[in-house]
Design an enzyme around this catalytic site. Structure first.
Site, mmCIF file in Angstrom:
data_model
loop_
_atom_site.group_PDB
_atom_site.id
_atom_site.type_symbol
_atom_site.label_atom_id
_atom_site.label_comp_id
_atom_site.label_asym_id
_atom_site.label_seq_id
_atom_site.Cartn_x
_atom_site.Cartn_y
_atom_site.Cartn_z
ATOM 1 N N SER A 82 -66.470 58.224 1.805
ATOM 2 C CA SER A 82 -65.062 58.596 2.019
ATOM 3 C C SER A 82 -64.252 57.389 2.452
ATOM 4 O O SER A 82 -64.637 56.672 3.382
ATOM 5 C CB SER A 82 -64.958 59.669 3.106
ATOM 6 O OG SER A 82 -65.605 60.833 2.667
ATOM 7 N N GLU A 104 -61.520 55.174 6.781
ATOM 8 C CA GLU A 104 -62.862 55.333 7.344
ATOM 9 C C GLU A 104 -63.680 54.076 7.017
ATOM 10 O O GLU A 104 -64.493 53.619 7.816
ATOM 11 C CB GLU A 104 -63.538 56.586 6.769
ATOM 12 C CG GLU A 104 -64.864 56.879 7.409
ATOM 13 C CD GLU A 104 -65.349 58.309 7.180
ATOM 14 O OE1 GLU A 104 -64.545 59.249 7.247
ATOM 15 O OE2 GLU A 104 -66.551 58.457 6.934
ATOM 16 N N ARG A 123 -65.850 60.188 14.000
ATOM 17 C CA ARG A 123 -66.023 58.929 13.242
ATOM 18 C C ARG A 123 -65.542 57.713 14.037
ATOM 19 O O ARG A 123 -64.965 56.785 13.480
ATOM 20 C CB ARG A 123 -65.299 58.963 11.889
ATOM 21 C CG ARG A 123 -65.722 60.029 10.948
ATOM 22 C CD ARG A 123 -67.171 59.921 10.500
ATOM 23 N NE ARG A 123 -67.566 61.165 9.882
ATOM 24 C CZ ARG A 123 -68.065 62.198 10.580
ATOM 25 N NH1 ARG A 123 -68.316 62.102 11.870
ATOM 26 N NH2 ARG A 123 -68.377 63.323 9.998
HETATM 27 C C1 LIG Z 1 -72.210 57.867 -1.044
HETATM 28 C C2 LIG Z 1 -71.846 57.719 0.407
HETATM 29 C C3 LIG Z 1 -71.763 58.844 1.194
HETATM 30 C C4 LIG Z 1 -71.440 58.733 2.552
HETATM 31 N N1 LIG Z 1 -71.365 59.872 3.315
HETATM 32 C C5 LIG Z 1 -71.094 59.776 4.623
HETATM 33 C C6 LIG Z 1 -71.050 60.951 5.453
HETATM 34 O O1 LIG Z 1 -71.280 62.057 5.008
HETATM 35 N N2 LIG Z 1 -70.751 60.791 6.758
HETATM 36 C C7 LIG Z 1 -70.492 59.558 7.313
HETATM 37 O O2 LIG Z 1 -70.238 59.480 8.521
HETATM 38 N N3 LIG Z 1 -70.519 58.438 6.563
HETATM 39 C C8 LIG Z 1 -70.808 58.520 5.236
HETATM 40 N N4 LIG Z 1 -70.829 57.394 4.468
HETATM 41 C C9 LIG Z 1 -70.466 56.109 5.061
HETATM 42 C C10 LIG Z 1 -71.670 55.303 5.587
HETATM 43 O O3 LIG Z 1 -72.850 55.685 4.937
HETATM 44 C C11 LIG Z 1 -71.880 55.471 7.083
HETATM 45 O O4 LIG Z 1 -70.716 55.146 7.772
HETATM 46 C C12 LIG Z 1 -73.036 54.593 7.568
HETATM 47 O O5 LIG Z 1 -73.493 55.104 8.784
HETATM 48 C C13 LIG Z 1 -72.649 53.127 7.715
HETATM 49 O O6 LIG Z 1 -73.798 52.382 8.043
HETATM 50 P P1 LIG Z 1 -74.045 50.910 7.447
HETATM 51 O O7 LIG Z 1 -75.277 50.397 8.068
HETATM 52 O O8 LIG Z 1 -74.023 50.950 5.965
HETATM 53 O O9 LIG Z 1 -72.783 50.144 8.004
HETATM 54 P P2 LIG Z 1 -72.023 48.909 7.341
HETATM 55 O O10 LIG Z 1 -71.224 49.407 6.175
HETATM 56 O O11 LIG Z 1 -72.946 47.794 7.086
HETATM 57 O O12 LIG Z 1 -71.055 48.492 8.523
HETATM 58 C C14 LIG Z 1 -70.035 49.371 8.978
HETATM 59 C C15 LIG Z 1 -69.447 48.806 10.278
HETATM 60 O O13 LIG Z 1 -70.442 48.818 11.292
HETATM 61 C C16 LIG Z 1 -70.645 47.508 11.838
HETATM 62 N N5 LIG Z 1 -72.072 47.396 12.125
HETATM 63 C C17 LIG Z 1 -73.101 47.677 11.307
HETATM 64 N N6 LIG Z 1 -74.269 47.515 11.966
HETATM 65 C C18 LIG Z 1 -73.970 47.108 13.216
HETATM 66 C C19 LIG Z 1 -74.731 46.783 14.381
HETATM 67 N N7 LIG Z 1 -76.061 46.832 14.401
HETATM 68 N N8 LIG Z 1 -74.072 46.385 15.494
HETATM 69 C C20 LIG Z 1 -72.721 46.312 15.509
HETATM 70 N N9 LIG Z 1 -71.948 46.603 14.444
HETATM 71 C C21 LIG Z 1 -72.554 47.024 13.314
HETATM 72 C C22 LIG Z 1 -70.182 46.546 10.755
HETATM 73 O O14 LIG Z 1 -69.749 45.323 11.327
HETATM 74 C C23 LIG Z 1 -69.028 47.331 10.160
HETATM 75 O O15 LIG Z 1 -67.890 47.150 10.971
HETATM 76 C C24 LIG Z 1 -71.175 57.463 3.114
HETATM 77 C C25 LIG Z 1 -71.286 56.308 2.304
HETATM 78 C C26 LIG Z 1 -71.625 56.437 0.974
HETATM 79 C C27 LIG Z 1 -71.766 55.199 0.128
#
Ligand SMILES: Cc1cc2nc3c(=O)[nH]c(=O)nc-3n(C[C@H](O)[C@H](O)[C@H](O)COP(=O)(O)OP(=O)(O)OC[C@H]3O[C@@H](n4cnc5c(N)ncnc54)[C@H](O)[C@@H]3O)c2cc1C
Length: 318
Positions: A233, A310, A182
Protein backbone atom coordinates in the site's frame (compact mmCIF):
# COMPACT_ATOMS: atom_id res chain seq x y z
CA UNK A 1 27.72 9.36 -10.48
CA UNK A 2 28.87 11.50 -7.56
CA UNK A 3 31.83 9.82 -5.83
CA UNK A 4 31.95 12.03 -2.76
CA UNK A 5 29.60 12.64 0.14
CA UNK A 6 29.94 15.37 2.73
CA UNK A 7 33.38 16.09 1.30
CA UNK A 8 34.63 12.59 2.14
CA UNK A 9 36.05 10.41 -0.61
CA UNK A 10 34.54 6.90 -0.89
CA UNK A 11 37.94 5.29 -1.41
CA UNK A 12 39.00 6.69 1.99
CA UNK A 13 35.83 5.27 3.58
CA UNK A 14 36.52 1.90 1.96
CA UNK A 15 39.98 1.65 3.46
CA UNK A 16 38.66 2.77 6.87
CA UNK A 17 35.99 0.06 6.75
CA UNK A 18 38.58 -2.55 5.80
CA UNK A 19 40.76 -1.42 8.71
CA UNK A 20 37.80 -1.72 11.12
CA UNK A 21 36.85 -5.12 9.64
CA UNK A 22 33.35 -3.91 8.78
CA UNK A 23 31.95 -5.97 5.88
CA UNK A 24 30.79 -3.98 2.83
CA UNK A 25 30.10 -4.25 -0.89
CA UNK A 26 30.94 -1.62 -3.51
CA UNK A 27 28.71 -0.24 -6.29
CA UNK A 28 25.73 -2.36 -5.31
CA UNK A 29 22.55 -2.30 -7.39
CA UNK A 30 19.87 -1.56 -4.78
CA UNK A 31 17.01 -2.50 -7.13
CA UNK A 32 17.98 -6.11 -6.32
CA UNK A 33 17.24 -5.54 -2.62
CA UNK A 34 13.67 -4.25 -2.82
CA UNK A 35 10.27 -5.59 -3.85
CA UNK A 36 9.64 -2.69 -6.31
CA UNK A 37 12.86 -3.64 -8.19
CA UNK A 38 13.51 0.08 -8.55
CA UNK A 39 16.62 1.98 -7.44
CA UNK A 40 20.10 2.96 -8.50
CA UNK A 41 23.64 1.98 -7.55
CA UNK A 42 24.80 2.48 -3.95
CA UNK A 43 28.51 3.36 -3.80
CA UNK A 44 28.77 1.40 -0.51
CA UNK A 45 26.52 -1.20 1.09
CA UNK A 46 27.71 -1.84 4.66
CA UNK A 47 26.63 -5.14 6.23
CA UNK A 48 27.57 -5.47 9.93
CA UNK A 49 27.37 -9.04 11.23
CA UNK A 50 27.18 -8.36 14.95
CA UNK A 51 26.69 -5.59 17.54
CA UNK A 52 30.40 -4.84 17.69
CA UNK A 53 30.82 -4.10 13.98
CA UNK A 54 27.49 -2.27 13.89
CA UNK A 55 28.51 0.05 16.74
CA UNK A 56 31.95 0.47 15.19
CA UNK A 57 30.33 1.60 11.91
CA UNK A 58 27.89 3.93 13.71
CA UNK A 59 30.72 5.58 15.69
CA UNK A 60 32.75 5.98 12.52
CA UNK A 61 29.80 7.48 10.65
CA UNK A 62 29.10 9.87 13.55
CA UNK A 63 32.72 10.96 13.99
CA UNK A 64 33.20 11.70 10.29
CA UNK A 65 29.67 13.01 9.61
CA UNK A 66 28.91 10.36 7.01
CA UNK A 67 25.17 9.90 6.41
CA UNK A 68 23.66 6.43 6.21
CA UNK A 69 20.23 4.87 5.71
CA UNK A 70 19.04 1.52 7.04
CA UNK A 71 17.51 -0.91 4.57
CA UNK A 72 15.66 -4.03 5.70
CA UNK A 73 13.83 -6.36 3.31
CA UNK A 74 13.10 -3.38 1.04
CA UNK A 75 9.35 -4.03 0.82
CA UNK A 76 8.17 -0.64 2.05
CA UNK A 77 10.56 1.72 0.28
CA UNK A 78 10.88 3.56 -2.99
CA UNK A 79 14.64 3.67 -3.58
CA UNK A 80 16.12 6.69 -5.34
CA UNK A 81 17.48 6.32 -8.89
CA UNK A 82 20.67 7.93 -7.46
CA UNK A 83 21.25 6.59 -3.92
CA UNK A 84 24.78 7.96 -3.86
CA UNK A 85 24.83 10.66 -1.19
CA UNK A 86 24.72 8.25 1.76
CA UNK A 87 25.88 4.78 2.78
CA UNK A 88 23.30 1.98 2.73
CA UNK A 89 23.35 -0.08 5.94
CA UNK A 90 21.85 -3.58 5.99
CA UNK A 91 22.15 -5.96 8.93
CA UNK A 92 23.38 -9.55 8.52
CA UNK A 93 25.06 -12.26 10.65
CA UNK A 94 23.66 -12.58 14.18
CA UNK A 95 20.76 -10.30 13.30
CA UNK A 96 19.40 -13.15 11.18
CA UNK A 97 19.15 -15.50 14.17
CA UNK A 98 15.95 -16.88 15.67
CA UNK A 99 15.75 -18.73 19.01
CA UNK A 100 12.96 -20.21 21.12
CA UNK A 101 14.51 -19.38 24.51
CA UNK A 102 11.87 -21.15 26.55
CA UNK A 103 8.40 -22.42 25.74
CA UNK A 104 6.62 -19.64 23.81
CA UNK A 105 9.37 -17.09 24.34
CA UNK A 106 10.95 -16.17 21.01
CA UNK A 107 13.98 -14.00 20.37
CA UNK A 108 13.90 -12.89 16.74
CA UNK A 109 16.65 -10.99 14.89
CA UNK A 110 15.61 -7.90 12.95
CA UNK A 111 17.18 -9.10 9.68
CA UNK A 112 14.97 -12.19 9.50
CA UNK A 113 12.31 -12.60 6.83
CA UNK A 114 8.88 -12.06 8.36
CA UNK A 115 6.82 -14.45 6.21
CA UNK A 116 8.67 -17.78 6.74
CA UNK A 117 9.44 -16.96 10.38
CA UNK A 118 5.83 -16.43 11.39
CA UNK A 119 4.63 -19.34 9.28
CA UNK A 120 7.11 -21.51 11.19
CA UNK A 121 6.01 -20.13 14.58
CA UNK A 122 2.34 -20.70 13.64
CA UNK A 123 3.14 -24.23 12.47
CA UNK A 124 4.73 -24.87 15.87
CA UNK A 125 1.23 -24.29 17.29
CA UNK A 126 1.55 -20.71 18.61
CA UNK A 127 -1.56 -18.64 17.95
CA UNK A 128 -2.21 -15.00 17.03
CA UNK A 129 0.65 -14.23 14.66
CA UNK A 130 -0.75 -15.99 11.55
CA UNK A 131 -1.38 -12.59 9.85
CA UNK A 132 2.36 -11.81 10.00
CA UNK A 133 3.05 -14.76 7.71
CA UNK A 134 1.50 -12.77 4.85
CA UNK A 135 3.57 -9.57 5.26
CA UNK A 136 6.77 -9.36 3.18
CA UNK A 137 10.02 -7.82 4.41
CA UNK A 138 12.14 -8.25 7.52
CA UNK A 139 11.23 -8.13 11.20
CA UNK A 140 13.03 -4.79 11.87
CA UNK A 141 11.05 -3.10 9.09
CA UNK A 142 7.81 -4.58 10.46
CA UNK A 143 8.59 -3.24 13.94
CA UNK A 144 9.54 0.26 12.85
CA UNK A 145 6.16 0.89 11.28
CA UNK A 146 4.05 -1.49 13.37
CA UNK A 147 3.12 -3.59 10.36
CA UNK A 148 -0.24 -5.27 10.42
CA UNK A 149 -3.24 -6.62 8.56
CA UNK A 150 -6.53 -8.51 9.08
CA UNK A 151 -7.09 -6.89 12.47
CA UNK A 152 -3.63 -7.60 13.93
CA UNK A 153 -0.42 -5.62 14.25
CA UNK A 154 3.04 -6.77 15.30
CA UNK A 155 3.03 -4.71 18.52
CA UNK A 156 0.09 -6.77 19.81
CA UNK A 157 2.65 -9.55 20.43
CA UNK A 158 5.94 -7.81 21.24
CA UNK A 159 7.39 -8.06 24.74
CA UNK A 160 10.53 -5.99 24.18
CA UNK A 161 12.59 -4.46 21.41
CA UNK A 162 16.41 -4.39 21.39
CA UNK A 163 17.74 -1.23 19.77
CA UNK A 164 20.90 0.73 19.26
CA UNK A 165 20.27 4.42 19.99
CA UNK A 166 23.04 6.99 19.96
CA UNK A 167 25.53 4.11 19.65
CA UNK A 168 24.28 2.46 22.85
CA UNK A 169 22.56 -0.88 23.08
CA UNK A 170 19.22 -0.85 25.00
CA UNK A 171 16.41 -3.31 25.51
CA UNK A 172 13.09 -1.46 25.61
CA UNK A 173 10.03 -3.08 27.23
CA UNK A 174 6.95 -2.57 25.07
CA UNK A 175 5.31 -0.32 27.74
CA UNK A 176 8.04 2.25 27.13
CA UNK A 177 7.50 2.44 23.35
CA UNK A 178 5.00 4.78 21.66
CA UNK A 179 3.24 3.20 18.73
CA UNK A 180 -0.01 3.47 16.75
CA UNK A 181 -1.51 2.65 13.37
CA UNK A 182 1.43 1.96 11.00
CA UNK A 183 3.70 4.10 13.15
CA UNK A 184 6.14 4.04 16.06
CA UNK A 185 8.33 6.64 17.74
CA UNK A 186 11.30 5.03 15.89
CA UNK A 187 9.97 6.20 12.52
CA UNK A 188 10.58 9.82 13.51
CA UNK A 189 13.81 9.16 15.38
CA UNK A 190 16.09 7.93 12.64
CA UNK A 191 18.86 7.35 15.22
CA UNK A 192 17.30 4.06 16.27
CA UNK A 193 18.34 0.74 14.80
CA UNK A 194 16.18 -2.25 15.67
CA UNK A 195 18.35 -5.32 16.26
CA UNK A 196 16.06 -7.92 17.85
CA UNK A 197 12.61 -8.48 19.37
CA UNK A 198 11.23 -10.74 22.06
CA UNK A 199 7.72 -12.19 21.82
CA UNK A 200 5.78 -14.31 24.32
CA UNK A 201 3.25 -16.47 22.54
CA UNK A 202 0.61 -18.97 23.65
CA UNK A 203 -0.14 -22.38 22.21
CA UNK A 204 -3.48 -22.53 20.38
CA UNK A 205 -5.67 -24.93 18.49
CA UNK A 206 -3.62 -26.24 15.55
CA UNK A 207 -6.67 -26.66 13.27
CA UNK A 208 -7.72 -23.04 13.86
CA UNK A 209 -4.17 -21.82 13.23
CA UNK A 210 -3.99 -23.80 9.98
CA UNK A 211 -7.37 -22.39 8.92
CA UNK A 212 -6.23 -18.80 9.56
CA UNK A 213 -2.94 -19.27 7.67
CA UNK A 214 -4.93 -20.47 4.66
CA UNK A 215 -7.68 -17.85 5.01
CA UNK A 216 -5.25 -14.91 5.19
CA UNK A 217 -3.17 -16.20 2.26
CA UNK A 218 -6.32 -16.57 0.12
CA UNK A 219 -7.61 -13.13 1.14
CA UNK A 220 -4.33 -11.57 0.08
CA UNK A 221 -4.17 -13.39 -3.23
CA UNK A 222 -7.70 -12.34 -4.12
CA UNK A 223 -7.32 -8.65 -3.23
CA UNK A 224 -3.74 -7.76 -4.25
CA UNK A 225 -1.87 -7.82 -7.56
CA UNK A 226 -0.16 -11.21 -7.77
CA UNK A 227 3.45 -11.60 -8.96
CA UNK A 228 3.76 -7.85 -9.49
CA UNK A 229 6.69 -5.73 -8.35
CA UNK A 230 5.36 -3.26 -5.75
CA UNK A 231 5.90 -1.93 -2.24
CA UNK A 232 2.42 -2.77 -0.97
CA UNK A 233 0.00 0.00 0.00
CA UNK A 234 1.34 3.39 -1.01
CA UNK A 235 -0.87 5.43 1.33
CA UNK A 236 -2.17 4.96 4.87
CA UNK A 237 -5.92 4.82 5.31
CA UNK A 238 -7.07 8.28 6.45
CA UNK A 239 -8.90 6.97 9.51
CA UNK A 240 -9.92 10.38 10.81
CA UNK A 241 -12.02 11.19 7.76
CA UNK A 242 -15.67 10.26 7.83
CA UNK A 243 -18.40 11.42 5.52
CA UNK A 244 -22.00 10.36 6.11
CA UNK A 245 -20.65 7.81 8.62
CA UNK A 246 -18.43 6.26 5.98
CA UNK A 247 -14.78 5.69 6.81
CA UNK A 248 -12.88 6.14 3.57
CA UNK A 249 -10.08 3.78 2.62
CA UNK A 250 -7.16 5.23 0.65
CA UNK A 251 -7.94 2.97 -2.34
CA UNK A 252 -11.50 4.28 -2.56
CA UNK A 253 -10.33 7.89 -2.71
CA UNK A 254 -7.74 6.98 -5.38
CA UNK A 255 -10.46 5.21 -7.36
CA UNK A 256 -12.88 8.14 -7.03
CA UNK A 257 -10.35 10.60 -8.48
CA UNK A 258 -9.96 8.34 -11.52
CA UNK A 259 -6.39 7.16 -10.90
CA UNK A 260 -7.04 3.40 -11.11
CA UNK A 261 -4.80 2.10 -13.89
CA UNK A 262 -3.02 5.48 -14.41
CA UNK A 263 0.45 5.15 -15.98
CA UNK A 264 3.76 7.02 -15.76
CA UNK A 265 6.58 5.38 -17.70
CA UNK A 266 6.64 1.73 -16.58
CA UNK A 267 4.89 2.54 -13.29
CA UNK A 268 1.15 1.98 -13.01
CA UNK A 269 -1.57 2.38 -10.40
CA UNK A 270 -2.75 -1.23 -10.05
CA UNK A 271 -6.06 -2.07 -11.74
CA UNK A 272 -6.67 -4.75 -9.08
CA UNK A 273 -5.92 -2.73 -5.92
CA UNK A 274 -5.48 0.96 -6.62
CA UNK A 275 -3.58 1.74 -3.39
CA UNK A 276 -0.75 -0.28 -5.00
CA UNK A 277 1.59 1.10 -7.64
CA UNK A 278 3.29 -1.61 -9.69
CA UNK A 279 6.49 -1.68 -11.73
CA UNK A 280 5.59 -3.17 -15.11
CA UNK A 281 9.19 -3.46 -16.27
CA UNK A 282 11.87 -0.83 -15.88
CA UNK A 283 10.07 1.88 -13.89
CA UNK A 284 12.22 4.58 -12.32
CA UNK A 285 11.61 6.06 -8.90
CA UNK A 286 10.64 9.34 -10.57
CA UNK A 287 7.85 7.54 -12.53
CA UNK A 288 6.38 6.33 -9.23
CA UNK A 289 6.84 9.73 -7.62
CA UNK A 290 4.86 11.37 -10.45
CA UNK A 291 1.90 9.03 -9.80
CA UNK A 292 2.12 9.60 -6.03
CA UNK A 293 2.08 13.37 -6.42
CA UNK A 294 -0.80 13.27 -8.88
CA UNK A 295 -2.89 11.14 -6.50
CA UNK A 296 -2.09 13.44 -3.55
CA UNK A 297 -3.03 16.49 -5.59
CA UNK A 298 -6.32 15.12 -6.98
CA UNK A 299 -7.46 13.68 -3.63
CA UNK A 300 -6.69 16.95 -1.89
CA UNK A 301 -8.54 19.01 -4.51
CA UNK A 302 -11.64 16.76 -4.53
CA UNK A 303 -11.90 15.75 -0.85
CA UNK A 304 -9.69 18.23 0.99
CA UNK A 305 -7.82 15.20 2.39
CA UNK A 306 -4.03 15.12 2.58
CA UNK A 307 -3.11 11.48 2.06
CA UNK A 308 -0.15 10.28 4.11
CA UNK A 309 2.37 7.96 2.48
CA UNK A 310 2.84 4.47 3.97
CA UNK A 311 5.90 3.77 1.80
CA UNK A 312 9.13 5.66 2.45
CA UNK A 313 11.32 7.51 0.02
CA UNK A 314 14.83 6.03 0.37
CA UNK A 315 17.11 8.81 -0.82
CA UNK A 316 16.40 11.88 -2.88
CA UNK A 317 13.66 11.73 -5.52
CA UNK A 318 14.73 14.99 -7.26
C1 LIG B 1 2.94 -7.04 -1.65
C2 LIG B 1 3.12 -6.28 -0.36
C3 LIG B 1 2.15 -6.37 0.61
C4 LIG B 1 2.30 -5.69 1.82
N1 LIG B 1 1.32 -5.80 2.77
C5 LIG B 1 1.47 -5.18 3.95
C6 LIG B 1 0.47 -5.31 4.98
O1 LIG B 1 -0.51 -6.00 4.83
N2 LIG B 1 0.67 -4.64 6.14
C7 LIG B 1 1.78 -3.85 6.36
O2 LIG B 1 1.91 -3.28 7.45
N3 LIG B 1 2.73 -3.70 5.41
C8 LIG B 1 2.60 -4.34 4.22
N4 LIG B 1 3.55 -4.19 3.25
C9 LIG B 1 4.67 -3.28 3.48
C10 LIG B 1 5.92 -3.97 4.05
O3 LIG B 1 5.93 -5.34 3.75
C11 LIG B 1 6.03 -3.82 5.56
O4 LIG B 1 5.98 -2.48 5.92
C12 LIG B 1 7.32 -4.46 6.08
O5 LIG B 1 7.17 -4.72 7.44
C13 LIG B 1 8.55 -3.58 5.83
O6 LIG B 1 9.70 -4.29 6.22
P1 LIG B 1 11.07 -4.19 5.39
O7 LIG B 1 12.08 -4.97 6.13
O8 LIG B 1 10.85 -4.57 3.98
O9 LIG B 1 11.38 -2.64 5.51
P2 LIG B 1 12.15 -1.72 4.47
O10 LIG B 1 11.25 -1.46 3.30
O11 LIG B 1 13.49 -2.26 4.18
O12 LIG B 1 12.32 -0.39 5.32
C14 LIG B 1 11.19 0.36 5.73
C15 LIG B 1 11.65 1.42 6.74
O13 LIG B 1 12.14 0.78 7.91
C16 LIG B 1 13.48 1.17 8.20
N5 LIG B 1 14.15 -0.01 8.74
C17 LIG B 1 14.17 -1.25 8.22
N6 LIG B 1 14.84 -2.08 9.06
C18 LIG B 1 15.26 -1.35 10.11
C19 LIG B 1 15.98 -1.63 11.31
N7 LIG B 1 16.43 -2.84 11.60
N8 LIG B 1 16.24 -0.61 12.16
C20 LIG B 1 15.81 0.65 11.88
N9 LIG B 1 15.12 0.97 10.77
C21 LIG B 1 14.82 -0.01 9.90
C22 LIG B 1 14.07 1.63 6.87
O14 LIG B 1 15.10 2.57 7.08
C23 LIG B 1 12.84 2.26 6.24
O15 LIG B 1 12.69 3.56 6.75
C24 LIG B 1 3.44 -4.88 2.04
C25 LIG B 1 4.45 -4.81 1.05
C26 LIG B 1 4.29 -5.51 -0.13
C27 LIG B 1 5.38 -5.45 -1.17
Amino acid sequence: MKKEISGIDFSKIESDLLFRKIPFAKDFDLSKLCSFKIGGIAPLLVEPENEETLISFLSYSKNFGIPYKVLGGGSNVLISDYPNDFITLRLGGVFKEFHEKSEGRFEIGSAINTTPTFRKISNLGYEGVEFLSTIPGWVGGAVIQNAGCYGGEIFDFIQSVDVIQNNNYTSLPVEKIKYGYRSTEFLKNKNTIITRIVMNLKQGDSKEIEFKLKEFREKRNSSQPENKKSAGSVFKNPDSIKEKDKKWKAWELIDLVGMRGAVSGDAQVSEKHCNFIVNNGNALSRDVKILIEKIEDLVFKKFNIQLEKEIEFFGSMD
